[in-house]
Scaffold this motif. Structure first.
Motif, PDB file in Angstrom:
ATOM      1  N   GLU B 232       0.835  -1.194   0.000  1.00 24.51           N
ATOM      2  CA  GLU B 232       0.000   0.000   0.000  1.00 24.51           C
ATOM      3  C   GLU B 232       0.877   1.255   0.000  1.00 24.51           C
ATOM      4  O   GLU B 232       0.621   2.214  -0.728  1.00 24.51           O
ATOM      5  CB  GLU B 232      -0.888  -0.051   1.250  1.00 24.51           C
ATOM      6  CG  GLU B 232      -2.003   0.953   1.269  1.00 24.51           C
ATOM      7  CD  GLU B 232      -2.689   0.963   2.627  1.00 24.51           C
ATOM      8  OE1 GLU B 232      -2.905  -0.128   3.191  1.00 24.51           O
ATOM      9  OE2 GLU B 232      -2.982   2.062   3.127  1.00 24.51           O
ATOM     10  N   GLU B 235       2.326   2.144  -3.414  1.00 23.88           N
ATOM     11  CA  GLU B 235       1.436   2.836  -4.353  1.00 23.88           C
ATOM     12  C   GLU B 235       1.380   4.332  -4.043  1.00 23.88           C
ATOM     13  O   GLU B 235       1.442   5.158  -4.940  1.00 23.88           O
ATOM     14  CB  GLU B 235       0.042   2.189  -4.333  1.00 23.88           C
ATOM     15  CG  GLU B 235       0.136   0.738  -4.801  1.00 23.88           C
ATOM     16  CD  GLU B 235      -1.181   0.164  -5.302  1.00 23.88           C
ATOM     17  OE1 GLU B 235      -1.565   0.495  -6.429  1.00 23.88           O
ATOM     18  OE2 GLU B 235      -1.799  -0.610  -4.545  1.00 23.88           O
ATOM     19  N   GLU B 236       1.317   4.668  -2.741  1.00 25.84           N
ATOM     20  CA  GLU B 236       1.354   6.087  -2.353  1.00 25.84           C
ATOM     21  C   GLU B 236       2.652   6.745  -2.803  1.00 25.84           C
ATOM     22  O   GLU B 236       2.667   7.849  -3.335  1.00 25.84           O
ATOM     23  CB  GLU B 236       1.287   6.212  -0.824  1.00 25.84           C
ATOM     24  CG  GLU B 236      -0.042   5.861  -0.206  1.00 25.84           C
ATOM     25  CD  GLU B 236       0.057   5.819   1.321  1.00 25.84           C
ATOM     26  OE1 GLU B 236      -0.768   5.131   1.923  1.00 25.84           O
ATOM     27  OE2 GLU B 236       0.982   6.457   1.910  1.00 25.84           O
ATOM     28  N   MET B 238       4.748   5.822  -5.155  1.00 24.46           N
ATOM     29  CA  MET B 238       4.874   5.941  -6.607  1.00 24.46           C
ATOM     30  C   MET B 238       4.044   7.102  -7.141  1.00 24.46           C
ATOM     31  O   MET B 238       4.447   7.781  -8.076  1.00 24.46           O
ATOM     32  CB  MET B 238       4.482   4.617  -7.269  1.00 24.46           C
ATOM     33  CG  MET B 238       5.552   3.546  -7.096  1.00 24.46           C
ATOM     34  SD  MET B 238       4.955   1.924  -7.600  1.00 24.46           S
ATOM     35  CE  MET B 238       6.185   0.864  -6.868  1.00 24.46           C
ATOM     36  N   ASP B 239       2.880   7.350  -6.520  1.00 25.41           N
ATOM     37  CA  ASP B 239       2.075   8.528  -6.888  1.00 25.41           C
ATOM     38  C   ASP B 239       2.857   9.802  -6.615  1.00 25.41           C
ATOM     39  O   ASP B 239       2.912  10.705  -7.444  1.00 25.41           O
ATOM     40  CB  ASP B 239       0.774   8.576  -6.055  1.00 25.41           C
ATOM     41  CG  ASP B 239      -0.254   7.561  -6.543  1.00 25.41           C
ATOM     42  OD1 ASP B 239      -0.065   7.031  -7.662  1.00 25.41           O
ATOM     43  OD2 ASP B 239      -1.228   7.296  -5.806  1.00 25.41           O
ATOM     44  N   ARG B 248       6.195   7.750 -14.017  1.00 19.18           N
ATOM     45  CA  ARG B 248       5.135   6.935 -13.430  1.00 19.18           C
ATOM     46  C   ARG B 248       5.584   5.483 -13.282  1.00 19.18           C
ATOM     47  O   ARG B 248       6.041   4.875 -14.246  1.00 19.18           O
ATOM     48  CB  ARG B 248       3.910   7.014 -14.360  1.00 19.18           C
ATOM     49  CG  ARG B 248       2.704   6.241 -13.911  1.00 19.18           C
ATOM     50  CD  ARG B 248       1.962   6.944 -12.786  1.00 19.18           C
ATOM     51  NE  ARG B 248       1.785   6.033 -11.670  1.00 19.18           N
ATOM     52  CZ  ARG B 248       1.224   6.361 -10.515  1.00 19.18           C
ATOM     53  NH1 ARG B 248       0.782   7.577 -10.296  1.00 19.18           N
ATOM     54  NH2 ARG B 248       1.113   5.471  -9.560  1.00 19.18           N
ATOM     55  N   HIS B 250       4.512   1.514 -11.420  1.00 16.98           N
ATOM     56  CA  HIS B 250       3.450   0.706 -10.808  1.00 16.98           C
ATOM     57  C   HIS B 250       4.071  -0.511 -10.124  1.00 16.98           C
ATOM     58  O   HIS B 250       5.256  -0.782 -10.295  1.00 16.98           O
ATOM     59  CB  HIS B 250       2.453   0.245 -11.867  1.00 16.98           C
ATOM     60  CG  HIS B 250       1.782   1.386 -12.572  1.00 16.98           C
ATOM     61  ND1 HIS B 250       0.701   2.055 -12.050  1.00 16.98           N
ATOM     62  CD2 HIS B 250       2.071   1.998 -13.757  1.00 16.98           C
ATOM     63  CE1 HIS B 250       0.350   3.021 -12.875  1.00 16.98           C
ATOM     64  NE2 HIS B 250       1.151   3.012 -13.923  1.00 16.98           N
ATOM     65  N   LEU B 251       3.242  -1.254  -9.400  1.00 14.50           N
ATOM     66  CA  LEU B 251       3.749  -2.458  -8.715  1.00 14.50           C
ATOM     67  C   LEU B 251       4.303  -3.462  -9.719  1.00 14.50           C
ATOM     68  O   LEU B 251       5.274  -4.170  -9.446  1.00 14.50           O
ATOM     69  CB  LEU B 251       2.629  -3.118  -7.894  1.00 14.50           C
ATOM     70  CG  LEU B 251       2.197  -2.363  -6.637  1.00 14.50           C
ATOM     71  CD1 LEU B 251       1.008  -3.067  -6.000  1.00 14.50           C
ATOM     72  CD2 LEU B 251       3.341  -2.254  -5.648  1.00 14.50           C
ATOM     73  N   PRO B 301       3.381  -8.829  -5.104  1.00 10.88           N
ATOM     74  CA  PRO B 301       2.149  -8.099  -5.438  1.00 10.88           C
ATOM     75  C   PRO B 301       1.151  -9.002  -6.153  1.00 10.88           C
ATOM     76  O   PRO B 301       0.843  -8.809  -7.348  1.00 10.88           O
ATOM     77  CB  PRO B 301       2.658  -6.965  -6.344  1.00 10.88           C
ATOM     78  CG  PRO B 301       3.904  -7.499  -6.972  1.00 10.88           C
ATOM     79  CD  PRO B 301       4.484  -8.534  -6.043  1.00 10.88           C
ATOM     80  N   ALA B 304      -1.929  -7.497  -8.136  1.00  9.53           N
ATOM     81  CA  ALA B 304      -1.573  -6.781  -9.370  1.00  9.53           C
ATOM     82  C   ALA B 304      -1.182  -7.769 -10.467  1.00  9.53           C
ATOM     83  O   ALA B 304      -1.495  -7.580 -11.647  1.00  9.53           O
ATOM     84  CB  ALA B 304      -0.422  -5.812  -9.090  1.00  9.53           C
TER      85      ALA B 304
END
Lengths: 301, 387
Positions: B232, B235-236, B238-239, B248, B250-251, B301, B304
């Motif tokens: 979790e 994801e924060e 990476m944002d 950008r 992602h997992l 992950p 995902a």
């Protein structure tokens, strides 16, 4: 520098309090209790796996100082990391002190100790030498003296001597690293604390090796820890000396050593050592003593 | 911010420089050495203020010193590879158990015997149960970016676990690639000072690493929960990374998966080669093939991965590693992850590229064609592609 003249000078404050799980008469525990009197609470004790690892047992600890136990072979490197971490974060006045047994020092941890000493890191290394791997139940290490029985060098039909190897001369090895290296005995606490006090003031690495009499492994009456520690010095099994910048100073000189038999006869580990083994051990001790007498006050390493 | 050509080793060194570590213990090993030499040079030139660059006598001591420094609250970086990583193995578990967010760049190299200097992933994957967060980069930009992200994730109070950022030896470590090096101000905004409250400090005595009795399971469970929390947090992070650096992540890395019937699952630098082959196959042969690159290995992950693969008819797991007597290491992990899908794809296993055996576009196409055959026969295969 804090200097102590008699036992009455020792600080009353204790940072090793009740609740320890060590044996009655445990030499290494007494050593740490004494050491913390000089080192104080702003000290990180870096421990190598061994008997002392069991002093803190989650969630309790008898210690009023910080403690890091990493593994058995890496206390020196762990201490070096802690030292530099503290220095970079502005905590230069905290003490970093290794408290490790002889197996972790002479054997499995020698590479890491040697490198950290060679770099002259500002660390005090105290080796509590119980002449064995004690915590696993008394097995042979390269600190085990000739003639001692251990669980992995038992006496038997094919080997009445027990330990046939001669123990490493670790203090000399450390002296050769051009650091401060010294021996200490629980029978001479004032000497031990003065050496620690000196180490604390040094801007570099110090190595102090304390004979850590082990009631369980050496197999003697727990009341005798201090007497045995004293006899070890008087018989030349544990000479008291220090090496600084390669120069040797004998701290306790005697015109004549007591026969080694006085030290041996109080301990179960030597009980069945044949006379020729005792004689051979006496020769080894006499040779070492003569070497120390010869180089006293001179360049030794 | 500046555009420049750097090797993977230098990209890791830049990552280390930008996070302002307090302590860097090191030991040389091919193909990692250039990374620590770069840092040594910067340190000697006064370009790493606030950092002590240290030299140890073994990798075991490197990780031990890292633990010592992290236990007093220092931010720590180090790097290793291959046999050196294996020598550290014991202390890796200890660092994770003590909840010390050390970050290490690992540069994958095959393991002895026989000796190879070239890359495969056995050294890295050997650490997969150690409790470390494990990231695997595809290119040099990602090496640097992952380093910054790794510190932020590792130091998050919900996580507090060490992290390793892996790159393939030689292919990345010694290859110049153009990358963007962010400004120190941007990195400072992204990664604040590390101020832990669980480590030793003046006036705060702490016992680190004591024995426990019945509580052992509780501590292990906490490690597991922390590692799961990391998903979790990632994801924060990476944002936020995207917000500040405009890149950008992602997992998992999904490539041309929208309509893909066939999917290649890869790790590391060979993914770039595979992506090129996929574009050609799509253009020239009209094959609906895509790629899923594993960039987070631990924590796993699963969601995902399952989400990305749920539309596939056949999947090829391409392992650049080998568990003798078992096969590719990631293959069973992927199979287990897909087991609960309503419609499970066929999953084949390919072991490739051990000891640096080159992974060409030709080989990727060969694997894809085999996957088409498998789909026709309805039977998955387990195969070594290089023999």
């Amino acid at each position: 520098m804090q200097q102590f003249k008699t036992l009455k000078d020792l600080p009353e404050q204790d940072y090793f309090t009740g609740g320890s799980s060590a044996c009655a008469g445990c030499g290494p525990s007494m050593g740490l209790k004494l050491a913390l009197k000089v080192l104080g609470p702003e000290t990180i004790i870096v421990n190598a796996s061994g008997c002392m690892t069991l002093l803190p047992l989650y969630p309790n600890t008898p210690l009023k100082a910080s403690w890091i136990h990493n593994a058995i072979e890496n206390a020196s490197s762990t201490a070096a990391g802690a030292r530099h971490g503290l220095d970079m974060l502005g905590n230069k006045d905290m003490n970093v002190v290794v408290y490790a047994g002889d197996g972790a020092t002479y054997d499995i941890g020698l590479a890491s100790l040697s490198a950290v000493a060679a770099k002259n890191e500002r660390i005090i290394y105290i080796c509590y030498n119980n002449q064995s791997f004690g915590n696993t139940g008394f097995q042979w290490s390269t600190a085990t003296p000739y003639g001692s029985e251990t669980k992995t060098t038992p006496r038997g039909k094919n080997n009445p001597t027990g330990t046939t190897a001669v123990n490493k001369d670790m203090v000399k090895i450390m002296g050769a690293h051009r650091v401060y290296a010294a021996t200490a005995s629980l029978a001479y606490p004032v000497d031990f604390l003065n050496k620690l006090s000196r180490a604390k003031e040094r801007d570099g690495f110090s190595y102090i090796e304390l004979l850590g009499a082990c009631t369980a492994g050496w197999n003697y009456d727990p009341r005798l820890t201090i007497r045995i520690s004293k006899l070890a010095v008087r018989c030349g099994m544990w000479p008291m000396y220090e090496i600084e910048n390669g120069i040797l100073t004998l701290n306790k000189d005697f015109s004549e050593l007591k026969p080694i038999d006085e030290f041996l006869k109080l301990q179960g580990r030597y009980r069945a050592l044949p006379q020729d083994g005792v004689d051979r051990l006496q020769v080894l001790i006499n040779e070492h003593w003569a070497e120390l007498k010869e180089y006293n006050g001179q360049r030794y390493v | 911010m500046k555009q420049t050509l750097v090797t993977g080793n230098e990209a890791a060194a830049w990552g280390a420089r930008l996070v302002r570590p307090n302590y860097i213990p090191t030991f040389p090993i091919t193909p990692q050495t250039e990374c620590i030499e770069t840092l040594a040079r910067w340190s000697a030139d006064g370009e790493l203020p606030g950092t002590y660059f240290d030299r140890m006598e073994s990798e075991h001591s490197v990780m031990s010193a890292a633990v010592g420094a992290a236990a007093v609250g220092a931010r720590v970086f180090t790097a290793s590879s291959s046999q050196g990583l294996l020598l550290m193995h014991e202390v890796l578990y200890i660092a994770a158990g003590m909840r010390l967010p050390i970050v290490m760049a690992t540069i994958s190299r095959g393991l002895s015997a026989p000796v190879t200097l070239w890359s495969d992933h056995n050294d890295f994957l050997d650490q997969r149960d150690s409790g470390w967060l494990m990231f695997h980069a595809e290119n040099n930009q990602e090496v640097l970016d992952m380093m910054l992200q790794a510190y932020r994730i590792a130091e998050d109070p919900r996580v507090l676990l060490p992290a390793m950022v892996n790159m393939d030896g030689y292919v990345l470590s010694f290859t110049d690639e153009p990358i963007t090096i962010p400004s120190p101000e941007m990195v400072e905004e992204f990664l604040p000072e590390y101020n832990p409250d669980h480590t030793i400090a003046k006036g705060r005595p702490v016992t680190v690493g004591p024995p426990v009795l019945d509580e052992y399971t509780i501590f292990r469970a906490q490690n597991h929960v922390a590692a799961r929390n990391a998903l979790e947090v990632m994801e924060e992070v990476m944002d936020d990374f995207d917000r500040i650096f405009d890149r950008r992540y992602h997992l998992v890395d999904e490539f041309m998966l929208d309509d893909a019937e066939l999917v290649l699952v890869t790790q590391g630098s060979m993914s770039t080669t595979a992506k090129a082959a996929i574009m050609e196959m799509r253009e020239e042969e009209g094959i609906k093939v895509g790629l899923l690159r594993l960039r987070v290995i631990r924590p796993w992950p699963a969601k995902a991965i399952a989400e990305a693969l749920k539309g596939a008819k056949a999947v090829a797991v391409i392992d650049r590693n080998l568990a003798p007597g078992r096969g590719g290491i990631m293959f069973p992990e992927i199979v287990e992850t897909l087991y609960h899908l309503d419609r499970r794809p066929l999953v084949s296993s390919f072991v490739v590229g051990l000891g640096g055996n080159p992974q060409t576009e030709h080989k990727v196409k060969e694997i894809t064609r085999k996957l088409i055959d498998d789909l026709e026969t309805g039977r998955p295969r387990v195969e070594w592609n290089d023999l």
